[in-house]
Write a protein that holds these residues in place. Structure first.
Motif, PDB file in Angstrom:
ATOM      1  N   GLU A  93       0.832  -1.208   0.000  1.00 25.11           N
ATOM      2  CA  GLU A  93       0.000   0.000   0.000  1.00 25.11           C
ATOM      3  C   GLU A  93       0.863   1.253   0.000  1.00 25.11           C
ATOM      4  OE1 GLU A  93      -1.783  -0.874   3.689  1.00 25.11           O
ATOM      5  OE2 GLU A  93      -2.196  -2.925   3.050  1.00 25.11           O
ATOM      6  N   ASP A  94       0.179   2.393  -0.174  1.00 25.11           N
ATOM      7  CA  ASP A  94       0.845   3.705  -0.208  1.00 25.11           C
ATOM      8  C   ASP A  94       1.996   3.700  -1.215  1.00 25.11           C
ATOM      9  OD1 ASP A  94      -0.735   5.009   1.778  1.00 25.11           O
ATOM     10  OD2 ASP A  94       0.295   3.827   3.302  1.00 25.11           O
ATOM     11  N   LEU A  95       1.697   3.215  -2.400  1.00 19.12           N
ATOM     12  CA  LEU A  95       2.745   3.041  -3.400  1.00 19.12           C
ATOM     13  C   LEU A  95       2.948   4.301  -4.233  1.00 19.12           C
ATOM     14  CD1 LEU A  95       1.933  -0.540  -4.688  1.00 19.12           C
ATOM     15  CD2 LEU A  95       3.967   0.151  -3.419  1.00 19.12           C
ATOM     16  N   THR A  96       4.142   4.443  -4.694  1.00 15.33           N
ATOM     17  CA  THR A  96       4.491   5.408  -5.737  1.00 15.33           C
ATOM     18  C   THR A  96       4.997   4.617  -6.941  1.00 15.33           C
ATOM     19  OG1 THR A  96       6.762   5.608  -4.912  1.00 15.33           O
ATOM     20  CG2 THR A  96       5.104   7.148  -4.031  1.00 15.33           C
ATOM     21  N   PRO A  97       4.984   5.193  -8.131  1.00 20.78           N
ATOM     22  CA  PRO A  97       5.504   4.446  -9.285  1.00 20.78           C
ATOM     23  C   PRO A  97       6.945   3.985  -9.084  1.00 20.78           C
ATOM     24  CG  PRO A  97       4.268   6.367 -10.011  1.00 20.78           C
ATOM     25  CD  PRO A  97       4.363   6.468  -8.526  1.00 20.78           C
ATOM     26  N   GLU A  98       7.742   4.782  -8.427  1.00 19.14           N
ATOM     27  CA  GLU A  98       9.135   4.398  -8.214  1.00 19.14           C
ATOM     28  C   GLU A  98       9.238   3.196  -7.265  1.00 19.14           C
ATOM     29  OE1 GLU A  98       8.665   8.390  -9.623  1.00 19.14           O
ATOM     30  OE2 GLU A  98       7.925   7.418  -7.788  1.00 19.14           O
ATOM     31  N   ARG A  99       8.428   3.199  -6.196  1.00 19.78           N
ATOM     32  CA  ARG A  99       8.489   2.091  -5.246  1.00 19.78           C
ATOM     33  C   ARG A  99       7.961   0.804  -5.879  1.00 19.78           C
ATOM     34  NH1 ARG A  99      11.215  -0.733  -1.894  1.00 19.78           N
ATOM     35  NH2 ARG A  99       9.958  -1.879  -0.365  1.00 19.78           N
ATOM     36  N   LEU A 100       6.915   0.888  -6.695  1.00 18.16           N
ATOM     37  CA  LEU A 100       6.416  -0.316  -7.361  1.00 18.16           C
ATOM     38  C   LEU A 100       7.459  -0.872  -8.327  1.00 18.16           C
ATOM     39  CD1 LEU A 100       4.180  -2.340  -7.929  1.00 18.16           C
ATOM     40  CD2 LEU A 100       3.229  -0.745  -9.607  1.00 18.16           C
ATOM     41  N   ALA A 101       8.180  -0.007  -9.011  1.00 21.77           N
ATOM     42  CA  ALA A 101       9.231  -0.487  -9.917  1.00 21.77           C
ATOM     43  C   ALA A 101      10.314  -1.235  -9.140  1.00 21.77           C
ATOM     44  CB  ALA A 101       9.834   0.695 -10.671  1.00 21.77           C
ATOM     45  N   GLU A 102      10.656  -0.747  -7.941  1.00 22.42           N
ATOM     46  CA  GLU A 102      11.640  -1.457  -7.119  1.00 22.42           C
ATOM     47  C   GLU A 102      11.116  -2.826  -6.689  1.00 22.42           C
ATOM     48  OE1 GLU A 102      12.471   1.089  -3.875  1.00 22.42           O
ATOM     49  OE2 GLU A 102      13.442   2.666  -5.079  1.00 22.42           O
ATOM     50  N   ILE A 103       9.832  -2.891  -6.301  1.00 19.66           N
ATOM     51  CA  ILE A 103       9.256  -4.174  -5.874  1.00 19.66           C
ATOM     52  C   ILE A 103       9.234  -5.163  -7.031  1.00 19.66           C
ATOM     53  CG2 ILE A 103       7.127  -5.255  -5.044  1.00 19.66           C
ATOM     54  CD1 ILE A 103       6.582  -2.732  -3.430  1.00 19.66           C
ATOM     55  N   TYR A 125      11.093  -8.914  -7.134  1.00 20.42           N
ATOM     56  CA  TYR A 125      10.413 -10.174  -7.418  1.00 20.42           C
ATOM     57  C   TYR A 125      10.997 -10.826  -8.664  1.00 20.42           C
ATOM     58  CZ  TYR A 125       6.688 -10.223  -3.926  1.00 20.42           C
ATOM     59  OH  TYR A 125       5.995 -10.313  -2.748  1.00 20.42           O
ATOM     60  N   ASP A 126      11.345 -10.025  -9.643  1.00 22.96           N
ATOM     61  CA  ASP A 126      11.925 -10.585 -10.861  1.00 22.96           C
ATOM     62  C   ASP A 126      13.275 -11.230 -10.573  1.00 22.96           C
ATOM     63  OD1 ASP A 126      12.179 -11.269 -13.496  1.00 22.96           O
ATOM     64  OD2 ASP A 126      12.843  -9.278 -14.156  1.00 22.96           O
ATOM     65  N   ALA A 127      13.998 -10.710  -9.585  1.00 23.51           N
ATOM     66  CA  ALA A 127      15.294 -11.282  -9.215  1.00 23.51           C
ATOM     67  C   ALA A 127      15.164 -12.422  -8.215  1.00 23.51           C
ATOM     68  CB  ALA A 127      16.183 -10.184  -8.640  1.00 23.51           C
ATOM     69  N   GLY A 128      13.940 -12.798  -7.857  1.00 15.94           N
ATOM     70  CA  GLY A 128      13.749 -13.879  -6.900  1.00 15.94           C
ATOM     71  C   GLY A 128      13.911 -13.466  -5.462  1.00 15.94           C
ATOM     72  N   LYS A 129      13.844 -12.163  -5.164  1.00 15.84           N
ATOM     73  CA  LYS A 129      14.015 -11.655  -3.804  1.00 15.84           C
ATOM     74  C   LYS A 129      12.717 -11.046  -3.271  1.00 15.84           C
ATOM     75  CE  LYS A 129      18.864 -10.505  -4.697  1.00 15.84           C
ATOM     76  NZ  LYS A 129      19.892  -9.423  -4.702  1.00 15.84           N
ATOM     77  N   GLY A 130      11.592 -11.565  -3.708  1.00 13.14           N
ATOM     78  CA  GLY A 130      10.314 -11.016  -3.260  1.00 13.14           C
ATOM     79  C   GLY A 130      10.073 -11.194  -1.779  1.00 13.14           C
ATOM     80  N   ALA A 131      10.653 -12.236  -1.172  1.00 11.44           N
ATOM     81  CA  ALA A 131      10.452 -12.454   0.263  1.00 11.44           C
ATOM     82  C   ALA A 131      11.074 -11.362   1.108  1.00 11.44           C
ATOM     83  CB  ALA A 131      11.018 -13.814   0.666  1.00 11.44           C
ATOM     84  N   SER A 132      11.987 -10.596   0.565  1.00 13.51           N
ATOM     85  CA  SER A 132      12.634  -9.540   1.333  1.00 13.51           C
ATOM     86  C   SER A 132      11.796  -8.271   1.407  1.00 13.51           C
ATOM     87  CB  SER A 132      13.999  -9.210   0.723  1.00 13.51           C
ATOM     88  OG  SER A 132      13.843  -8.730  -0.609  1.00 13.51           O
ATOM     89  N   VAL A 133      10.721  -8.188   0.624  1.00 17.74           N
ATOM     90  CA  VAL A 133       9.884  -6.987   0.615  1.00 17.74           C
ATOM     91  C   VAL A 133       8.866  -7.105   1.744  1.00 17.74           C
ATOM     92  CG1 VAL A 133       8.396  -5.501  -0.754  1.00 17.74           C
ATOM     93  CG2 VAL A 133      10.186  -6.843  -1.872  1.00 17.74           C
ATOM     94  N   THR A 134       8.804  -6.099   2.593  1.00 12.70           N
ATOM     95  CA  THR A 134       7.851  -6.089   3.698  1.00 12.70           C
ATOM     96  C   THR A 134       6.488  -5.634   3.188  1.00 12.70           C
ATOM     97  OG1 THR A 134       9.622  -5.563   5.248  1.00 12.70           O
ATOM     98  CG2 THR A 134       7.360  -5.192   5.995  1.00 12.70           C
ATOM     99  N   PRO A 135       5.437  -6.436   3.356  1.00 10.75           N
ATOM    100  CA  PRO A 135       4.111  -6.007   2.895  1.00 10.75           C
ATOM    101  C   PRO A 135       3.548  -4.903   3.775  1.00 10.75           C
ATOM    102  CG  PRO A 135       3.965  -8.108   4.028  1.00 10.75           C
ATOM    103  CD  PRO A 135       5.416  -7.791   3.925  1.00 10.75           C
ATOM    104  N   GLY A 136       2.445  -4.307   3.316  1.00 11.80           N
ATOM    105  CA  GLY A 136       1.810  -3.228   4.049  1.00 11.80           C
ATOM    106  C   GLY A 136       2.155  -1.870   3.474  1.00 11.80           C
ATOM    107  N   PRO A 137       1.942  -0.788   4.243  1.00 11.97           N
ATOM    108  CA  PRO A 137       2.265   0.554   3.746  1.00 11.97           C
ATOM    109  C   PRO A 137       3.751   0.689   3.434  1.00 11.97           C
ATOM    110  CG  PRO A 137       0.857   0.677   5.694  1.00 11.97           C
ATOM    111  CD  PRO A 137       1.260  -0.749   5.561  1.00 11.97           C
ATOM    112  N   GLN A 138       4.041   1.372   2.357  1.00 14.23           N
ATOM    113  CA  GLN A 138       5.423   1.546   1.903  1.00 14.23           C
ATOM    114  C   GLN A 138       5.955   2.954   2.153  1.00 14.23           C
ATOM    115  OE1 GLN A 138       7.153  -1.226   0.487  1.00 14.23           O
ATOM    116  NE2 GLN A 138       5.313  -2.197   1.329  1.00 14.23           N
TER     117      GLN A 138
END
Length: 355
Positions: A158-168, A172-185
């Protein structure tokens, strides 16, 4: 309304089977339903299959239908009805669902969709070149106050910006999606104001343990201050000799003597009088016996009305009311009974059959 169909036969796998962990989870889900209603478990079982394979295949639908002893058409009805089931292959590492409802649109979800178009694919439900990512636009995801937002598998961001979504997406594309904390960004906690808390900044007002601790400390401080205050206060000679008057309890003179809660001394806390309920009831005034006749009585002004509460409805009519002659009913006593025909009466039926 869009038509949801299964993927092409060339994309469908030949078979499906749950792994060991999901097979145990499937058995637990089936046990939650009563005997004869096990087919209701098809919804959670299809979700298990989607979490395992990434999407719901035809083989998975048929295998689950066989497990629940239900026709294939019933399983297909469920899988094609609910949009939570992906009927075509999606990204193996992430399928991004972008909320496109009004609150998220007002907060910039269109810019998030442009990021997905540029980094994944221009069209929805199409994977990227490596087949690891895909995206789609969905309806409300339930966190409107934290708009805009996306959902990846079971996690919301949540509370995403285009730049933060691009980082996420890159993580995930690099296989490191588990390192992203869900919830407000943006750093805030759950749904608090973006500028920070404005109320309930301290837990003292809401934690009972904290309030009890403060109450005990205040009581102890008051007790410690009592001797010092009593020693400092001047005591008159006459007042020091006379004993302090005992407190007078409130009077119950205007209250009836019953076993009600208001007058029972055994129910006062703390109570010096301990009375058993049987003793209290024996000393109480007995309730009056119920009488339907007395209960139906009312004041004379009420009894004079035409409509009674109970019993027959006697509607009075003025004496001068006109009635048609045919509408008048003769009294029962005035109606004479018809006399039986005598034997001498020739019109009397003889009882013989005509020849």
């Amino acid at each position: 309304m869009s038509v949801r169909r299964l993927a092409e036969a060339s994309l469908q796998p030949a078979s499906f089977a749950f792994n060991r962990a999901n097979a145990a989870a499937a058995k637990q889900w089936i046990k939650k339903y009563p005997k004869g209603r096990e087919q209701s478990a098809i919804i959670p079982l299809l979700m298990l299959a989607q979490e395992q394979e990434g999407w719901v295949t035809k083989a998975a639908i048929e295998t689950i239908s066989d497990m629940l002893d239900m026709p294939y058409i019933r399983g297909l009805e469920v899988a094609t009805f609910y949009t939570q089931y992906q009927l075509n292959p999606v990204g193996t590492r992430a399928h991004i669902q972008v909320c496109g409802t009004t609150p998220c649109m007002l907060r910039g979800s269109e810019a998030l969709m442009d990021v997905c178009r540029s980094k994944i694919h221009h069209d929805q439900f199409h994977t990227n070149d490596k087949g690891t990512l895909s995206w789609e636009e969905v309806e409300c995801l339930g966190a409107c106050v934290n708009a805009p937002m996306v959902m990846i598998f079971r996690d919301t961001f949540e509370d995403l910006t285009p730049e933060r979504l691009a980082e996420i997406i890159d993580l995930y594309d690099a296989g490191k999606g588990a390192s992203v904390t869900p919830g407000p960004q943006n750093g805030r906690i759950t749904s608090e104001p973006a500028s920070g808390l404005t109320t309930l900044k301290s837990e003292k007002a809401i934690l009972k343990a904290t309030r009890d601790r403060e109450t005990r400390a205040a009581t102890k401080a008051a007790k410690d201050a009592e001797p010092a205050a009593a020693a400092a206060a001047p005591v008159p000679p006459a007042a020091s000799a006379a004993p302090a008057p005992a407190p007078v309890a409130p009077s119950n003179a205007s209250k009836p003597k019953t076993d009600a809660v208001e007058t029972s001394p055994a129910l006062k806390s703390p109570s010096a009088t301990k009375v058993a309920p049987a003793v209290e009831k024996a000393a109480s005034v007995a309730a009056p016996l119920h009488s339907a006749a007395n209960a139906n009585k009312a004041e004379p002004q009420v009894e004079d009305v035409s409509k009674q509460r109970k019993g027959p409805k006697n509607k009075a009519e003025p004496a001068s009311a006109f009635k048609a002659p045919e509408a008048k009913v003769k009294p029962a006593k005035a109606v004479a009974k018809a006399a039986k025909p005598s034997p001498e009466n020739r019109s009397r039926p003889t009882g013989k059959k005509p020849v």
